[in-house]
Design a protein around this motif. Structure first.
Motif, PDB file in Angstrom:
ATOM      1  N   VAL A 206     -11.520  -8.071 -84.407  1.00 22.58           N
ATOM      2  CA  VAL A 206     -10.750  -6.904 -84.820  1.00 22.58           C
ATOM      3  C   VAL A 206     -11.560  -5.655 -84.473  1.00 22.58           C
ATOM      4  CG1 VAL A 206     -10.046  -5.592 -86.863  1.00 22.58           C
ATOM      5  CG2 VAL A 206      -9.441  -7.997 -86.679  1.00 22.58           C
ATOM      6  N   SER A 207     -10.934  -4.684 -83.828  1.00 20.27           N
ATOM      7  CA  SER A 207     -11.718  -3.499 -83.447  1.00 20.27           C
ATOM      8  C   SER A 207     -11.485  -2.312 -84.373  1.00 20.27           C
ATOM      9  CB  SER A 207     -11.407  -3.104 -82.001  1.00 20.27           C
ATOM     10  OG  SER A 207     -10.016  -2.961 -81.842  1.00 20.27           O
ATOM     11  N   THR A 208     -10.416  -2.373 -85.174  1.00 20.78           N
ATOM     12  CA  THR A 208     -10.065  -1.210 -85.990  1.00 20.78           C
ATOM     13  C   THR A 208      -9.711  -1.617 -87.420  1.00 20.78           C
ATOM     14  OG1 THR A 208      -9.151  -0.144 -84.015  1.00 20.78           O
ATOM     15  CG2 THR A 208      -8.487   0.771 -86.139  1.00 20.78           C
ATOM     16  N   LEU A 209     -10.157  -0.813 -88.370  1.00 19.57           N
ATOM     17  CA  LEU A 209      -9.735  -0.978 -89.762  1.00 19.57           C
ATOM     18  C   LEU A 209      -8.812   0.170 -90.132  1.00 19.57           C
ATOM     19  CD1 LEU A 209     -13.048  -1.818 -91.691  1.00 19.57           C
ATOM     20  CD2 LEU A 209     -11.329  -3.396 -90.764  1.00 19.57           C
ATOM     21  N   LYS A 210      -7.663  -0.175 -90.705  1.00 14.40           N
ATOM     22  CA  LYS A 210      -6.763   0.860 -91.195  1.00 14.40           C
ATOM     23  C   LYS A 210      -6.879   0.919 -92.714  1.00 14.40           C
ATOM     24  CE  LYS A 210      -3.121   1.968 -89.089  1.00 14.40           C
ATOM     25  NZ  LYS A 210      -1.698   2.007 -88.668  1.00 14.40           N
ATOM     26  N   ILE A 211      -7.396   2.046 -93.195  1.00  9.21           N
ATOM     27  CA  ILE A 211      -7.613   2.203 -94.637  1.00  9.21           C
ATOM     28  C   ILE A 211      -6.266   2.439 -95.300  1.00  9.21           C
ATOM     29  CG2 ILE A 211      -8.817   3.533 -96.406  1.00  9.21           C
ATOM     30  CD1 ILE A 211     -10.712   4.460 -94.060  1.00  9.21           C
ATOM     31  N   ASP A 212      -5.930   1.601 -96.254  1.00  5.10           N
ATOM     32  CA  ASP A 212      -4.612   1.654 -96.880  1.00  5.10           C
ATOM     33  C   ASP A 212      -4.336   3.020 -97.510  1.00  5.10           C
ATOM     34  OD1 ASP A 212      -2.255  -0.139 -97.607  1.00  5.10           O
ATOM     35  OD2 ASP A 212      -2.728   0.868 -99.508  1.00  5.10           O
ATOM     36  N   VAL A 227     -15.039   7.043-103.385  1.00  3.48           N
ATOM     37  CA  VAL A 227     -16.205   6.189-103.116  1.00  3.48           C
ATOM     38  C   VAL A 227     -15.794   4.981-102.272  1.00  3.48           C
ATOM     39  CG1 VAL A 227     -17.886   4.642-104.199  1.00  3.48           C
ATOM     40  CG2 VAL A 227     -17.495   6.918-105.153  1.00  3.48           C
ATOM     41  N   LEU A 228     -14.642   4.391-102.606  1.00  2.00           N
ATOM     42  CA  LEU A 228     -14.163   3.240-101.838  1.00  2.00           C
ATOM     43  C   LEU A 228     -13.937   3.602-100.373  1.00  2.00           C
ATOM     44  CD1 LEU A 228     -11.625   1.389-104.147  1.00  2.00           C
ATOM     45  CD2 LEU A 228     -13.534   0.386-102.892  1.00  2.00           C
ATOM     46  N   VAL A 229     -13.272   4.733-100.158  1.00  2.00           N
ATOM     47  CA  VAL A 229     -12.973   5.148 -98.784  1.00  2.00           C
ATOM     48  C   VAL A 229     -14.273   5.415 -98.026  1.00  2.00           C
ATOM     49  CG1 VAL A 229     -11.951   6.979 -97.366  1.00  2.00           C
ATOM     50  CG2 VAL A 229     -10.651   6.009 -99.279  1.00  2.00           C
ATOM     51  N   GLU A 230     -15.211   6.083 -98.675  1.00  2.00           N
ATOM     52  CA  GLU A 230     -16.477   6.352 -97.992  1.00  2.00           C
ATOM     53  C   GLU A 230     -17.205   5.050 -97.655  1.00  2.00           C
ATOM     54  OE1 GLU A 230     -19.338   8.852-100.053  1.00  2.00           O
ATOM     55  OE2 GLU A 230     -20.390   9.257 -98.151  1.00  2.00           O
ATOM     56  N   THR A 231     -17.141   4.103 -98.584  1.00  6.26           N
ATOM     57  CA  THR A 231     -17.803   2.821 -98.364  1.00  6.26           C
ATOM     58  C   THR A 231     -17.172   2.052 -97.201  1.00  6.26           C
ATOM     59  OG1 THR A 231     -18.277   2.736-100.726  1.00  6.26           O
ATOM     60  CG2 THR A 231     -18.510   0.673 -99.504  1.00  6.26           C
ATOM     61  N   ILE A 232     -15.839   2.036 -97.170  1.00  7.12           N
ATOM     62  CA  ILE A 232     -15.145   1.340 -96.069  1.00  7.12           C
ATOM     63  C   ILE A 232     -15.513   1.977 -94.727  1.00  7.12           C
ATOM     64  CG2 ILE A 232     -12.887   0.833 -95.045  1.00  7.12           C
ATOM     65  CD1 ILE A 232     -11.758   0.658 -97.925  1.00  7.12           C
ATOM     66  N   ILE A 233     -15.530   3.314 -94.704  1.00  5.15           N
ATOM     67  CA  ILE A 233     -15.840   4.004 -93.447  1.00  5.15           C
ATOM     68  C   ILE A 233     -17.278   3.696 -93.010  1.00  5.15           C
ATOM     69  CG2 ILE A 233     -16.183   6.280 -92.377  1.00  5.15           C
ATOM     70  CD1 ILE A 233     -13.785   7.251 -94.119  1.00  5.15           C
ATOM     71  N   THR A 234     -18.199   3.770 -93.967  1.00  3.55           N
ATOM     72  CA  THR A 234     -19.601   3.504 -93.638  1.00  3.55           C
ATOM     73  C   THR A 234     -19.778   2.078 -93.134  1.00  3.55           C
ATOM     74  OG1 THR A 234     -20.243   5.055 -95.369  1.00  3.55           O
ATOM     75  CG2 THR A 234     -21.961   3.575 -94.545  1.00  3.55           C
ATOM     76  N   MET A 235     -19.157   1.137 -93.851  1.00  2.86           N
ATOM     77  CA  MET A 235     -19.269  -0.264 -93.450  1.00  2.86           C
ATOM     78  C   MET A 235     -18.656  -0.477 -92.067  1.00  2.86           C
ATOM     79  SD  MET A 235     -17.448  -3.542 -95.165  1.00  2.86           S
ATOM     80  CE  MET A 235     -15.921  -2.790 -94.697  1.00  2.86           C
ATOM     81  N   GLY A 236     -17.446   0.051 -91.865  1.00  2.00           N
ATOM     82  CA  GLY A 236     -16.764  -0.097 -90.573  1.00  2.00           C
ATOM     83  C   GLY A 236     -17.604   0.453 -89.444  1.00  2.00           C
ATOM     84  N   ARG A 237     -18.174   1.619 -89.653  1.00  4.29           N
ATOM     85  CA  ARG A 237     -18.978   2.234 -88.580  1.00  4.29           C
ATOM     86  C   ARG A 237     -20.212   1.391 -88.280  1.00  4.29           C
ATOM     87  NH1 ARG A 237     -17.705   8.037 -87.386  1.00  4.29           N
ATOM     88  NH2 ARG A 237     -19.530   7.816 -86.059  1.00  4.29           N
ATOM     89  N   LEU A 238     -20.819   0.835 -89.340  1.00  7.84           N
ATOM     90  CA  LEU A 238     -22.005  -0.005 -89.128  1.00  7.84           C
ATOM     91  C   LEU A 238     -21.640  -1.271 -88.354  1.00  7.84           C
ATOM     92  CD1 LEU A 238     -23.787   0.392 -92.576  1.00  7.84           C
ATOM     93  CD2 LEU A 238     -24.608   1.205 -90.344  1.00  7.84           C
ATOM     94  N   LEU A 239     -20.396  -1.713 -88.490  1.00  7.26           N
ATOM     95  CA  LEU A 239     -19.940  -2.906 -87.765  1.00  7.26           C
ATOM     96  C   LEU A 239     -19.327  -2.534 -86.410  1.00  7.26           C
ATOM     97  CD1 LEU A 239     -18.297  -4.888 -90.728  1.00  7.26           C
ATOM     98  CD2 LEU A 239     -20.401  -5.496 -89.520  1.00  7.26           C
ATOM     99  N   LEU A 257     -12.070  13.108 -95.070  1.00 10.03           N
ATOM    100  CA  LEU A 257     -12.172  12.037 -94.073  1.00 10.03           C
ATOM    101  C   LEU A 257     -13.085  12.460 -92.916  1.00 10.03           C
ATOM    102  CD1 LEU A 257      -8.431  10.987 -94.166  1.00 10.03           C
ATOM    103  CD2 LEU A 257     -10.359   9.537 -94.846  1.00 10.03           C
ATOM    104  N   GLN A 258     -13.022  13.733 -92.551  1.00  5.77           N
ATOM    105  CA  GLN A 258     -13.916  14.253 -91.500  1.00  5.77           C
ATOM    106  C   GLN A 258     -15.372  14.123 -91.947  1.00  5.77           C
ATOM    107  OE1 GLN A 258     -12.253  18.197 -91.206  1.00  5.77           O
ATOM    108  NE2 GLN A 258     -11.144  17.741 -89.311  1.00  5.77           N
ATOM    109  N   GLN A 259     -15.622  14.534 -93.189  1.00  6.03           N
ATOM    110  CA  GLN A 259     -16.982  14.441 -93.743  1.00  6.03           C
ATOM    111  C   GLN A 259     -17.514  13.017 -93.732  1.00  6.03           C
ATOM    112  OE1 GLN A 259     -17.301  15.737 -97.828  1.00  6.03           O
ATOM    113  NE2 GLN A 259     -16.491  17.746 -97.277  1.00  6.03           N
ATOM    114  N   PHE A 260     -16.628  12.065 -94.069  1.00 11.76           N
ATOM    115  CA  PHE A 260     -17.037  10.666 -94.171  1.00 11.76           C
ATOM    116  C   PHE A 260     -17.200   9.994 -92.806  1.00 11.76           C
ATOM    117  CE2 PHE A 260     -15.043  10.022 -98.675  1.00 11.76           C
ATOM    118  CZ  PHE A 260     -16.075  10.773 -99.214  1.00 11.76           C
ATOM    119  N   GLY A 261     -16.725  10.644 -91.757  1.00  9.33           N
ATOM    120  CA  GLY A 261     -16.885  10.072 -90.418  1.00  9.33           C
ATOM    121  C   GLY A 261     -15.748   9.157 -89.985  1.00  9.33           C
ATOM    122  N   CYS A 262     -14.572   9.331 -90.584  1.00 10.87           N
ATOM    123  CA  CYS A 262     -13.401   8.563 -90.152  1.00 10.87           C
ATOM    124  C   CYS A 262     -12.979   9.052 -88.757  1.00 10.87           C
ATOM    125  CB  CYS A 262     -12.266   8.789 -91.159  1.00 10.87           C
ATOM    126  SG  CYS A 262     -10.835   7.742 -90.873  1.00 10.87           S
TER     127      CYS A 262
END
Ligand code: C2E
Ligand code: MG
Ligand code: MG
Ligand code: MG
Length: 294
Positions: A206-212, A227-239, A257-262
């Motif tokens: 899977v190349s993309t995660l769509k945050i619900d 916090v959840l959204v930031e965590t998902i973004i951080t994890m996704g980027r690390l992967l 979302l811009q701040q979090f790096g989405c």
């Protein structure tokens, strides 16, 4: 069982007897009516695809689109996919309708290619339901449909949910790997709403995660969701995955979302899903904006 209706429900090959109250019986009969209507819907051209742009969070440019199914019922008006997709799933009709969605998406891509509107490397995402995905002929049908319309496989992205993977993991991985080798990409839709997505993440191509959109909705006021959204973004980027936020309606949500790096977003802030003609206008406006930006 004075006011209890009894139905025999055949599901997944095994018989089970369940007791329903009147409210549930009512629901069942409404579903049966809907099933009948849905049978006619394909033959009578009542389905349509609408398209929603995927937007680059930093530039605001269109980077792709998602095709979303619409049912224009002759008397009841437009019916939401949330109400009829489950009926298509349980009745098995999703296989034919899913194939129609694929075919229609390829026709659209062919048209946009001819019009010079579809930039190379841009993908159209289609939603794939578990039953459709699990069919043996799925890969062949997809490849044939792409060939028929001369669409490169790297123009297509498939949005799946973890429901596809949950039962037969290895089979799902095999199907996804074969399609990935052709050039199709996969997005995990509604990420965060299931139970076990995280354990599959590393195994699935899977190349993309769509945050619900349920997490995005209260991102401003609800610290937990933020916090959840930031965590998902951080994890996704690390992967090394790409992240798409769903359901962005306000500028303040976009800023977070811009701040979090989405990477990307979809939502009413940019546009709801619109008809093919209206989407072409979005693509033309985007091309103009890109030209001015250089
Ligand atoms: P999904 O794939 O998660 O699609 C996102 C849903 O969010 C869409 O609803 C979209 O119109 C809606 N949406 C987009 N932006 C916003 C926003 O800013 N705010 C809010 N509140 N909603 C927004 P839609 O079109 O009603 O589709 C619902 C679901 O039906 C989809 O969820 C998908 O699971 C399913 N679906 C739609 N088309 C198809 C299809 O062709 N095949 C299959 N198997 N499922 C489909
Ligand atoms: Mg989707
Ligand atoms: Mg979704
Ligand atoms: Mg959804």
């Amino acid at each position: 069982y004075a006011d209890t209706a009894m139905y025999q429900v055949k599901e997944k090959g095994r018989d089970s007897i369940e007791f329903f109250n009147e409210e549930m019986a009512d629901k069942v009969s409404r579903q049966l009516v809907m099933e009948g209507d849905l049978h006619r819907a394909l033959d009578e051209y009542q389905f349509k695809l609408h398209y929603q742009p995927k937007i680059d969070v930093m530039t605001g440019f269109v980077v792709g689109a998602e095709a979303l199914l619409r049912w224009e019922h002759p008397t009841k008006g437009t019916i939401s996919p949330i109400d009829f997709i489950p009926v298509l799933e349980t009745s098995g009709m999703i296989i034919d309708v899913g194939q129609w969605v694929l075919e229609e998406s390829c026709k659209t891509l062919e048209r946009w290619n001819e019009m010079g509107l579809w930039r190379e490397g841009t993908r159209l995402s289609i939603n794939i339901s578990p039953r459709q995905f699990r069919r043996n002929a799925f890969v062949d049908d997809v490849v044939q449909t792409l060939n028929k319309h001369k669409i490169p496989a790297n123009s297509l992205d498939m949005e799946i949910t973890e429901g596809i993977v949950i039962q037969r993991v290895d089979e799902a991985i095999t199907t996804m790997t074969v399609l990935s080798e052709y050039g199709i990409s996969f997005s995990l839709d509604d990420f965060g709403t299931g139970y076990s997505s995280i354990s599959y993440l590393k195994r699935l191509p899977v190349s993309t995660l769509k945050i619900d959109k349920g997490f995005v909705r209260d991102i401003i006021d609800d610290r937990n969701d933020r916090v959840l959204v930031e965590t998902i973004i951080t994890m996704g980027r690390l992967l090394d995955m790409e992240l798409v936020a769903e359901g962005v309606e306000q500028t303040d949500q976009l800023k977070i979302l811009q701040q979090f790096g989405c990477h990307y977003y979809q939502g009413y802030l940019s546009s709801p899903a619109v008809s093919i003609e209206n989407f072409e206008e979005i693509l033309m406006a985007d091309a103009k904006k890109r030209a001015q930006d250089v």
